[in-house]
Design an enzyme around this catalytic site. Structure first.
Site, PDB file in Angstrom:
ATOM      1  N   HIS A  18       0.941  -1.164   0.104  1.00  0.00           N
ATOM      2  CA  HIS A  18      -0.001  -0.116  -0.104  1.00  0.00           C
ATOM      3  C   HIS A  18       0.851   1.382   0.122  1.00  0.00           C
ATOM      4  O   HIS A  18       2.065   1.055  -0.192  1.00  0.00           O
ATOM      5  CB  HIS A  18      -0.923   0.136   1.371  1.00  0.00           C
ATOM      6  CG  HIS A  18      -0.273  -0.271   2.458  1.00  0.00           C
ATOM      7  ND1 HIS A  18       0.463   0.727   3.012  1.00  0.00           N
ATOM      8  CD2 HIS A  18      -0.402  -1.285   3.558  1.00  0.00           C
ATOM      9  CE1 HIS A  18       1.033   0.409   4.212  1.00  0.00           C
ATOM     10  NE2 HIS A  18       0.686  -0.917   4.543  1.00  0.00           N
ATOM     11  N   GLU A  19       0.287   2.382   0.099  1.00  0.00           N
ATOM     12  CA  GLU A  19       0.945   3.561   0.033  1.00  0.00           C
ATOM     13  C   GLU A  19       2.238   3.710   1.023  1.00  0.00           C
ATOM     14  O   GLU A  19       3.200   4.598   0.911  1.00  0.00           O
ATOM     15  CB  GLU A  19       0.075   4.715   0.199  1.00  0.00           C
ATOM     16  CG  GLU A  19       0.405   5.954  -0.798  1.00  0.00           C
ATOM     17  CD  GLU A  19      -0.768   7.003  -0.627  1.00  0.00           C
ATOM     18  OE1 GLU A  19      -1.892   6.770  -0.690  1.00  0.00           O
ATOM     19  OE2 GLU A  19      -0.371   8.007  -0.162  1.00  0.00           O
TER      20      GLU A  19
ATOM     21  N   HIS B 267       4.284   1.250   2.086  1.00  0.00           N
ATOM     22  CA  HIS B 267       5.301   0.554   1.676  1.00  0.00           C
ATOM     23  C   HIS B 267       6.051   1.571   0.389  1.00  0.00           C
ATOM     24  O   HIS B 267       7.165   1.609   0.182  1.00  0.00           O
ATOM     25  CB  HIS B 267       5.073  -0.742   1.012  1.00  0.00           C
ATOM     26  CG  HIS B 267       4.421  -1.626   1.975  1.00  0.00           C
ATOM     27  ND1 HIS B 267       2.754  -2.107   2.169  1.00  0.00           N
ATOM     28  CD2 HIS B 267       4.644  -2.449   3.099  1.00  0.00           C
ATOM     29  CE1 HIS B 267       2.670  -2.784   3.057  1.00  0.00           C
ATOM     30  NE2 HIS B 267       3.710  -3.107   3.670  1.00  0.00           N
TER      31      HIS B 267
ATOM     32  N   GLN C 292       8.015 -15.116  12.962  1.00  0.00           N
ATOM     33  CA  GLN C 292       7.410 -13.753  13.512  1.00  0.00           C
ATOM     34  C   GLN C 292       5.968 -13.852  14.181  1.00  0.00           C
ATOM     35  O   GLN C 292       5.304 -13.112  14.282  1.00  0.00           O
ATOM     36  CB  GLN C 292       7.820 -12.612  12.990  1.00  0.00           C
ATOM     37  CG  GLN C 292       6.970 -12.188  11.658  1.00  0.00           C
ATOM     38  CD  GLN C 292       7.491 -11.065  11.034  1.00  0.00           C
ATOM     39  OE1 GLN C 292       8.756 -10.974  10.549  1.00  0.00           O
ATOM     40  NE2 GLN C 292       6.875  -9.975  10.954  1.00  0.00           N
TER      41      GLN C 292
ATOM     42  N   GLY D 158       9.279   1.786   8.729  1.00  0.00           N
ATOM     43  CA  GLY D 158       7.882   2.835   9.025  1.00  0.00           C
ATOM     44  C   GLY D 158       7.985   2.921  10.406  1.00  0.00           C
ATOM     45  O   GLY D 158       7.922   2.069  11.380  1.00  0.00           O
TER      46      GLY D 158
ATOM     47  N   SER E  27      -2.335  -0.064   6.511  1.00  0.00           N
ATOM     48  CA  SER E  27      -2.088  -1.223   6.635  1.00  0.00           C
ATOM     49  C   SER E  27      -2.768  -2.332   5.868  1.00  0.00           C
ATOM     50  O   SER E  27      -3.725  -2.363   5.431  1.00  0.00           O
ATOM     51  CB  SER E  27      -2.705  -1.805   8.237  1.00  0.00           C
ATOM     52  OG  SER E  27      -2.550  -3.072   8.413  1.00  0.00           O
TER      53      SER E  27
ATOM     54  N   ARG F  45      -3.500  -4.987   6.604  1.00  0.00           N
ATOM     55  CA  ARG F  45      -4.668  -5.867   7.263  1.00  0.00           C
ATOM     56  C   ARG F  45      -6.221  -5.042   7.323  1.00  0.00           C
ATOM     57  O   ARG F  45      -7.190  -5.507   8.036  1.00  0.00           O
ATOM     58  CB  ARG F  45      -4.276  -6.290   9.005  1.00  0.00           C
ATOM     59  CG  ARG F  45      -3.251  -7.083   8.942  1.00  0.00           C
ATOM     60  CD  ARG F  45      -2.956  -7.565  10.639  1.00  0.00           C
ATOM     61  NE  ARG F  45      -2.342  -8.601  10.929  1.00  0.00           N
ATOM     62  CZ  ARG F  45      -0.937  -8.706  11.068  1.00  0.00           C
ATOM     63  NH1 ARG F  45      -0.229  -7.283  11.133  1.00  0.00           N
ATOM     64  NH2 ARG F  45      -0.086  -9.673  11.110  1.00  0.00           N
TER      65      ARG F  45
HETATM   66  P1  AMP Z   1       4.780  -4.740   6.668  1.00  0.00           P
HETATM   67  O1  AMP Z   1       4.651  -5.374   5.210  1.00  0.00           O
HETATM   68  O2  AMP Z   1       3.362  -4.835   7.241  1.00  0.00           O
HETATM   69  O3  AMP Z   1       5.734  -5.909   7.373  1.00  0.00           O
HETATM   70  O4  AMP Z   1       5.395  -3.485   6.724  1.00  0.00           O
HETATM   71  C1  AMP Z   1       6.767  -3.304   5.779  1.00  0.00           C
HETATM   72  C2  AMP Z   1       7.354  -1.990   6.085  1.00  0.00           C
HETATM   73  O5  AMP Z   1       6.450  -1.011   5.953  1.00  0.00           O
HETATM   74  C3  AMP Z   1       7.582  -1.665   7.859  1.00  0.00           C
HETATM   75  O6  AMP Z   1       8.815  -0.951   7.948  1.00  0.00           O
HETATM   76  C4  AMP Z   1       6.392  -1.071   8.275  1.00  0.00           C
HETATM   77  O7  AMP Z   1       6.572  -0.284   9.406  1.00  0.00           O
HETATM   78  C5  AMP Z   1       6.253  -0.069   6.932  1.00  0.00           C
HETATM   79  N1  AMP Z   1       4.781   0.681   6.929  1.00  0.00           N
HETATM   80  C6  AMP Z   1       3.553  -0.363   7.184  1.00  0.00           C
HETATM   81  N2  AMP Z   1       2.483   0.451   7.075  1.00  0.00           N
HETATM   82  C7  AMP Z   1       3.069   1.773   7.182  1.00  0.00           C
HETATM   83  C8  AMP Z   1       2.508   2.977   6.887  1.00  0.00           C
HETATM   84  N3  AMP Z   1       1.150   3.177   6.941  1.00  0.00           N
HETATM   85  N4  AMP Z   1       3.251   4.194   6.895  1.00  0.00           N
HETATM   86  C9  AMP Z   1       4.493   4.160   6.657  1.00  0.00           C
HETATM   87  N5  AMP Z   1       5.204   2.809   6.792  1.00  0.00           N
HETATM   88  C10 AMP Z   1       4.256   1.674   6.903  1.00  0.00           C
END
Ligand code: AMP
Length: 290
Positions: free
Chosen positions: A34-35, A37, A61, A147, A185, A187
């Protein structure tokens, strides 16, 4: 964009970049982009010669009753988004590729885990630290982008890099939100329409903490009470936690001082959502960094 699925091919590409003296920016993700990433990838694009993004839903994890199997996946869409964001190499390893055998060594995180998500998700950050360390070794990146949305993870990663002298710069990126304030997110797709409507109240509760501090409130118990009331009355979700702690150490406080984090986790029917505000104090008032 080059799609790579094996450790051997990734290492070969990385060796080539190293020989060519190219700086490498790395964005680790679990996909369903999403935005948030994409923002990480764009920042990496600006600051490095080469951008590597990984998409790997890391079984290490996830706890036995968590959503590893259910975690949303969409490789075709992710590939298009990564390419658009300027990613050069998309690393998409299978679980067998990352863990061909049961690992003989894994990492254990000793600090910054005895709070927030670390309490309910026992072993989660050990799994994160282990996979991130593997990915740092594989990508040999100069910089890695994380993030603030996952602020506890970010604190753990900084601890990992400091404790083990990992030669990489960690870049903290502000949380990207929907126009109504809900943190983006993967999710969020699991929210029912009425849950999606109420979910922005999570951010409202956190903002109330910042506003109350700005108005002079310093008592942590009072601040938590105010935020919890908003969560209870407006999110329609079960509250997992609403905490205000020091950041990045994540220790309890009686009154506001130094950099603090206001963090919440709530459970909807099919999704557990987290959000936070990191509030560096200037004088006695928070200065907004996100
Ligand atoms: P994930 O795929 O959820 O493991 O996230 C991968 C990376 O993207 C992690 O460093 C997250 O913190 C970051 N991330 C996820 N959601 C957001 C968001 N809304 N804004 C900024 N970074 C994000």
């Amino acid at each position: 964009m080059n799609i790579i699925r094996t450790v051997a091919s990734l290492k070969k590409e990385v060796r080539y970049f190293q020989l060519d003296n190219q700086s490498i920016g790395f964005v680790p993700t679990m996909g369903f982009l999403h935005e948030g990433h994409v923002t990480l990838a764009r920042k990496a694009r600006k600051e490095n010669d080469v951008v590597i993004m990984s998409i790997f839903v890391n079984p290490l994890q996830f706890g036995p009753n968590e959503d590893f199997e259910r975690y949303p996946r969409d490789e075709a869409r992710d590939t298009a988004l990564a390419e658009e964001a300027g990613v050069d190499i998309l690393f998409l390893p299978s679980v067998e590729e990352m863990y061909p055998d049961e690992p003989s060594v894994t990492l254990t995180v000793h600090k910054r885990t005895n709070a927030l998500c670390g309490l309910a998700r026992v072993g989660h950050f050990d799994g994160v630290a282990t996979v991130v360390m593997k990915l740092f070794h594989l990508t040999e990146a100069d910089r890695a982008y994380f993030g603030k949305k996952d602020a506890q993870q970010l604190a753990v990663i900084h601890g990992l890099v400091d404790s083990l002298n990992v030669p990489i710069e960690i870049v903290d990126v502000d949380t990207v939100r929907e126009p109504d304030g809900l943190a983006k997110s993967s999710r969020n797709v699991y929210l029912l329409p009425e849950e999606r409507e109420k979910a922005p109240a999570i951010y409202k509760a956190l903002q109330l903490v910042a506003e109350s501090i700005e108005a002079g409130e310093t008592n942590i118990a009072h601040l938590k009470q105010k935020a919890r009331r908003v969560l209870e009355e407006q999110t329609g979700a079960e509250i997992d936690y609403m905490e205000i702690l020091s950041y990045p150490e994540l220790e309890s406080l009686d009154s506001v001082s130094g950099t603090i984090i206001a963090a919440a986790a709530v459970k909807y029917k099919n999704a557990r959502l987290i959000d936070n505000l990191i509030l560096p104090m200037k004088g006695s008032a928070p200065c907004f960094a996100q």
